[in-house]
Design a protein around this motif. Structure first.
Motif, PDB file in Angstrom:
ATOM      1  N   MET A  83       0.858  -1.190   0.000  1.00 27.90           N
ATOM      2  CA  MET A  83       0.000   0.000   0.000  1.00 27.90           C
ATOM      3  C   MET A  83       0.889   1.235   0.000  1.00 27.90           C
ATOM      4  O   MET A  83       1.735   1.395   0.885  1.00 27.90           O
ATOM      5  CB  MET A  83      -0.900   0.022   1.235  1.00 27.90           C
ATOM      6  N   TYR A  84       0.695   2.098  -0.991  1.00 29.68           N
ATOM      7  CA  TYR A  84       1.471   3.334  -1.048  1.00 29.68           C
ATOM      8  C   TYR A  84       0.855   4.371  -0.122  1.00 29.68           C
ATOM      9  O   TYR A  84      -0.364   4.464   0.024  1.00 29.68           O
ATOM     10  CB  TYR A  84       1.585   3.815  -2.493  1.00 29.68           C
ATOM     11  N   ARG A  85       1.733   5.171   0.497  1.00 29.47           N
ATOM     12  CA  ARG A  85       1.343   6.113   1.548  1.00 29.47           C
ATOM     13  C   ARG A  85       1.497   7.542   1.028  1.00 29.47           C
ATOM     14  O   ARG A  85       2.141   8.380   1.645  1.00 29.47           O
ATOM     15  CB  ARG A  85       2.214   5.903   2.783  1.00 29.47           C
ATOM     16  N   HIS A  86       0.880   7.825  -0.088  1.00 29.10           N
ATOM     17  CA  HIS A  86       1.099   9.078  -0.798  1.00 29.10           C
ATOM     18  C   HIS A  86       0.050  10.131  -0.493  1.00 29.10           C
ATOM     19  O   HIS A  86       0.074  11.200  -1.094  1.00 29.10           O
ATOM     20  CB  HIS A  86       1.141   8.808  -2.297  1.00 29.10           C
ATOM     21  N   GLY A  87      -0.873   9.839   0.446  1.00 25.15           N
ATOM     22  CA  GLY A  87      -1.901  10.803   0.792  1.00 25.15           C
ATOM     23  C   GLY A  87      -3.258  10.140   0.822  1.00 25.15           C
ATOM     24  O   GLY A  87      -3.386   8.949   1.084  1.00 25.15           O
ATOM     25  N   ALA A  92      -2.408   4.624   6.053  1.00 22.09           N
ATOM     26  CA  ALA A  92      -1.393   5.328   5.263  1.00 22.09           C
ATOM     27  C   ALA A  92      -0.778   6.479   6.037  1.00 22.09           C
ATOM     28  O   ALA A  92       0.392   6.824   5.832  1.00 22.09           O
ATOM     29  CB  ALA A  92      -2.003   5.820   3.960  1.00 22.09           C
ATOM     30  N   ASP A  93      -1.553   7.085   6.952  1.00 24.78           N
ATOM     31  CA  ASP A  93      -1.050   8.238   7.707  1.00 24.78           C
ATOM     32  C   ASP A  93      -0.488   7.855   9.073  1.00 24.78           C
ATOM     33  O   ASP A  93      -0.265   8.728   9.920  1.00 24.78           O
ATOM     34  CB  ASP A  93      -2.153   9.282   7.867  1.00 24.78           C
ATOM     35  N   ALA A  94      -0.244   6.583   9.310  1.00 28.26           N
ATOM     36  CA  ALA A  94       0.266   6.142  10.610  1.00 28.26           C
ATOM     37  C   ALA A  94       1.579   6.850  10.941  1.00 28.26           C
ATOM     38  O   ALA A  94       2.477   6.958  10.100  1.00 28.26           O
ATOM     39  CB  ALA A  94       0.471   4.635  10.610  1.00 28.26           C
ATOM     40  N   VAL A 136      -1.343  10.710  14.481  1.00 28.74           N
ATOM     41  CA  VAL A 136      -1.862   9.348  14.342  1.00 28.74           C
ATOM     42  C   VAL A 136      -0.824   8.379  14.912  1.00 28.74           C
ATOM     43  O   VAL A 136       0.366   8.514  14.624  1.00 28.74           O
ATOM     44  CB  VAL A 136      -2.153   9.016  12.866  1.00 28.74           C
ATOM     45  N   PRO A 137      -1.247   7.397  15.720  1.00 32.35           N
ATOM     46  CA  PRO A 137      -0.271   6.460  16.300  1.00 32.35           C
ATOM     47  C   PRO A 137       0.533   5.751  15.220  1.00 32.35           C
ATOM     48  O   PRO A 137       0.064   5.549  14.096  1.00 32.35           O
ATOM     49  CB  PRO A 137      -1.159   5.471  17.069  1.00 32.35           C
ATOM     50  N   PRO A 138       1.765   5.369  15.550  1.00 36.81           N
ATOM     51  CA  PRO A 138       2.609   4.666  14.566  1.00 36.81           C
ATOM     52  C   PRO A 138       2.034   3.303  14.227  1.00 36.81           C
ATOM     53  O   PRO A 138       1.213   2.766  14.971  1.00 36.81           O
ATOM     54  CB  PRO A 138       3.961   4.552  15.277  1.00 36.81           C
ATOM     55  N   PRO A 139       2.484   2.721  13.123  1.00 38.85           N
ATOM     56  CA  PRO A 139       1.972   1.402  12.745  1.00 38.85           C
ATOM     57  C   PRO A 139       2.425   0.337  13.717  1.00 38.85           C
ATOM     58  O   PRO A 139       3.469   0.472  14.371  1.00 38.85           O
ATOM     59  CB  PRO A 139       2.582   1.181  11.362  1.00 38.85           C
ATOM     60  N   PRO A 140       1.660  -0.747  13.836  1.00 37.71           N
ATOM     61  CA  PRO A 140       2.077  -1.825  14.738  1.00 37.71           C
ATOM     62  C   PRO A 140       3.345  -2.494  14.226  1.00 37.71           C
ATOM     63  O   PRO A 140       3.544  -2.647  13.015  1.00 37.71           O
ATOM     64  CB  PRO A 140       0.882  -2.787  14.696  1.00 37.71           C
ATOM     65  N   ALA A 141       4.186  -2.889  15.134  1.00 36.42           N
ATOM     66  CA  ALA A 141       5.420  -3.588  14.762  1.00 36.42           C
ATOM     67  C   ALA A 141       5.093  -5.049  14.469  1.00 36.42           C
ATOM     68  O   ALA A 141       4.359  -5.698  15.219  1.00 36.42           O
ATOM     69  CB  ALA A 141       6.438  -3.489  15.891  1.00 36.42           C
ATOM     70  N   ALA A 142       5.607  -5.552  13.372  1.00 34.51           N
ATOM     71  CA  ALA A 142       5.395  -6.951  13.010  1.00 34.51           C
ATOM     72  C   ALA A 142       6.526  -7.396  12.102  1.00 34.51           C
ATOM     73  O   ALA A 142       7.012  -6.625  11.273  1.00 34.51           O
ATOM     74  CB  ALA A 142       4.047  -7.131  12.305  1.00 34.51           C
ATOM     75  N   ARG A 143       6.939  -8.649  12.239  1.00 30.11           N
ATOM     76  CA  ARG A 143       8.065  -9.137  11.452  1.00 30.11           C
ATOM     77  C   ARG A 143       7.735  -9.195   9.962  1.00 30.11           C
ATOM     78  O   ARG A 143       8.644  -9.108   9.129  1.00 30.11           O
ATOM     79  CB  ARG A 143       8.475 -10.523  11.948  1.00 30.11           C
ATOM     80  N   ASP A 144       6.462  -9.375   9.632  1.00 33.37           N
ATOM     81  CA  ASP A 144       6.084  -9.513   8.231  1.00 33.37           C
ATOM     82  C   ASP A 144       5.569  -8.209   7.626  1.00 33.37           C
ATOM     83  O   ASP A 144       4.944  -8.217   6.566  1.00 33.37           O
ATOM     84  CB  ASP A 144       5.032 -10.610   8.061  1.00 33.37           C
ATOM     85  N   VAL A 145       5.819  -7.090   8.303  1.00 33.64           N
ATOM     86  CA  VAL A 145       5.422  -5.775   7.792  1.00 33.64           C
ATOM     87  C   VAL A 145       6.648  -4.880   7.737  1.00 33.64           C
ATOM     88  O   VAL A 145       7.354  -4.718   8.738  1.00 33.64           O
ATOM     89  CB  VAL A 145       4.336  -5.118   8.669  1.00 33.64           C
ATOM     90  N   ARG A 146       6.904  -4.317   6.572  1.00 36.98           N
ATOM     91  CA  ARG A 146       7.968  -3.330   6.407  1.00 36.98           C
ATOM     92  C   ARG A 146       7.327  -1.986   6.101  1.00 36.98           C
ATOM     93  O   ARG A 146       6.273  -1.919   5.471  1.00 36.98           O
ATOM     94  CB  ARG A 146       8.906  -3.721   5.270  1.00 36.98           C
ATOM     95  N   ALA A 147       7.985  -0.907   6.535  1.00 32.61           N
ATOM     96  CA  ALA A 147       7.423   0.426   6.329  1.00 32.61           C
ATOM     97  C   ALA A 147       8.503   1.402   5.908  1.00 32.61           C
ATOM     98  O   ALA A 147       9.623   1.375   6.422  1.00 32.61           O
ATOM     99  CB  ALA A 147       6.744   0.919   7.609  1.00 32.61           C
ATOM    100  N   THR A 148       8.174   2.253   4.967  1.00 32.54           N
ATOM    101  CA  THR A 148       8.965   3.429   4.634  1.00 32.54           C
ATOM    102  C   THR A 148       8.001   4.608   4.595  1.00 32.54           C
ATOM    103  O   THR A 148       6.799   4.453   4.786  1.00 32.54           O
ATOM    104  CB  THR A 148       9.656   3.279   3.256  1.00 32.54           C
TER     105      THR A 148
END
Length: 423
Positions: free
Chosen positions: A1-5, A396-398, A403-415
């Protein structure tokens, strides 16, 4: 999922041999987004990098700017991609009689709305507000969603997309073992035009007041002329001598309230109806992975679209697959319409997703608030999604604007540009 707005762009990568087959779903961002073109161009550049420029399937869900603007804003980069197939719903098929009729009705409604905005401008309005925001879903500045849709259509081999009907499929993505089921939009216009929950609101996660929207044709008729014949009008020079009009309409900023502009009162209702009906024409896809897990991409489908899936059935080797069965096996859900109140059903939707593990919400709450959309995303829906997924709700706005940060998970990467979920 792109976090472009505030907008949708998804990339699904399926293992195929020694490589991957890539499915791209939508590419757009809300009108008025800061540096929109540069942001969308960065998204498309990343897609080109990840895919090596090879897209097995591009699915375009519906004709709203926040889903299709990228086909214009990043047009050159889009045309450089090698797109093997383009899918759209039957509602976008120019050779389909029902689709042509509905498109004509939308075009007339949109023309009436733009005329209304022009007349508001002449009356001294500043061009901002809810009506302008809703019209922004159809483009501005000389470019329209129709232009963007045509640009997406041109990416198909020979410029000929595949137009899909509900119940079609399952369609196999060669070499992946994955199958795609087409859930919506419905052909039944009673369902296609049903956007809101009932007055009791039991279908969704919050009771929503019914919108008193008249039939589009009646709205259009009201937009074509003043509400009363000329013989009933009071000339402004006469009105200026009457105490009521002197008190209420004397100031220049109140002049727009005159009877000559009373027809504009229905424009906001017409805009809401046009917006909702376009959302409800969303192409909805269920991607079944080898092993049976399902990824559900609902576009902006609203109440009637969701209800239509209940009766869908597919005969496949060894048995039958139904719409409710696909919901029950959904492990990843692209949350409908940015988490709005009428785009995720309750019992016939989220509560039926027995295996749901991840929810993706392409929303930017700060942008929504600037548009005065105070219930996007809907808090009660976000709470229930978190409960159903064990907290794996990726917005997308985590981590931005409080807005709280995204949950930490080994199978989720975030930029800053995307979330990646590995299944």
């Amino acid at each position: 999922m792109y976090r472009h707005g505030f907008g949708d762009c998804f990339l699904v990568s399926l293992p195929r041999g020694r490589g991957e087959a890539h499915i791209m779903i939508d590419c757009g961002v809300l009108l008025g987004t800061r540096d929109a073109a540069a942001t969308v161009q960065a998204v498309v550049a990343d897609i080109a990098r990840v895919t090596g420029g090879e897209i097995a399937l591009l699915a375009v869900t519906h004709e709203h700017w926040d889903h299709v603007s990228g086909f214009l804003q990043a047009g050159e980069a889009m045309r450089a991609l090698r797109v093997r197939q383009v899918w759209m719903s039957w509602a976008e098929n120019p050779d389909d009689p029902q689709a042509r009729r509905l498109a004509g009705e939308r075009a007339r409604a949109l023309a009436a709305l733009r005329l209304g905005m022009a007349r508001l401008g002449l009356a001294g309005a500043d061009g901002e507000g809810p009506l302008a925001g809703l019209l922004g879903f159809f483009g501005a500045g000389g470019s329209s969603t129709r232009d963007a849709l045509e640009a997406a259509r041109a990416l198909a081999p020979g410029g000929r997309p595949r137009y899909l009907d509900p119940g079609e499929g399952p369609i196999e993505i060669e070499g992946t073992g994955a199958r795609i089921y087409v859930l919506g939009p419905p052909r039944d216009e009673a369902l296609l035009l049903r956007s809101q929950p009932s007055r009791a609101g039991r279908e969704t996660y919050e009771i929503a007041p019914g919108l008193p929207l008249d039939d589009a044709a009646a709205c259009l008729a009201g937009a074509a002329e003043a509400p009363f014949a000329a013989r009933w009008a009071i000339p402004l020079e006469v009105a200026a001598t009457l105490p009521f009009f002197r008190r209420v309409l004397a100031s220049p900023e109140e002049r727009w309230r005159g009877v000559s502009g009373a027809w504009l009162d229905g424009l906001a209702e017409l805009a809401l109806k046009l917006d909702a009906h376009t959302n409800n024409s969303s192409l909805v896809l269920a991607i079944e992975l080898p092993g049976g897990a399902v990824l559900l991409f609902a576009g902006d489908a609203q109440v009637g679209n969701w209800l239509s899936w209940q009766g869908l059935r597919w005969r496949i080797a060894g048995g039958e697959v139904t719409g409710p069965d696909l919901l029950a096996r959904t492990v990843l859900y692209k949350v409908g319409h940015h988490g709005s109140h009428n785009a995720t059903l309750r019992e016939q939707g989220l509560e039926a997703m027995e295996r749901l593990a991840t929810a993706l919400v392409p929303v930017d709450e700060a942008i929504a608030r600037r548009q005065n959309w105070t219930r996007i995303p809907l808090p009660s829906l976000m709470t229930r999604l978190a409960e159903r997924t064990g907290g794996r709700v990726l917005r997308a706005d985590a981590g931005r604007d409080g807005v709280p940060p995204p949950p930490a998970a080994r199978d989720v990467r975030a930029t800053d540009l995307w979330f990646e979920v590995r299944l």
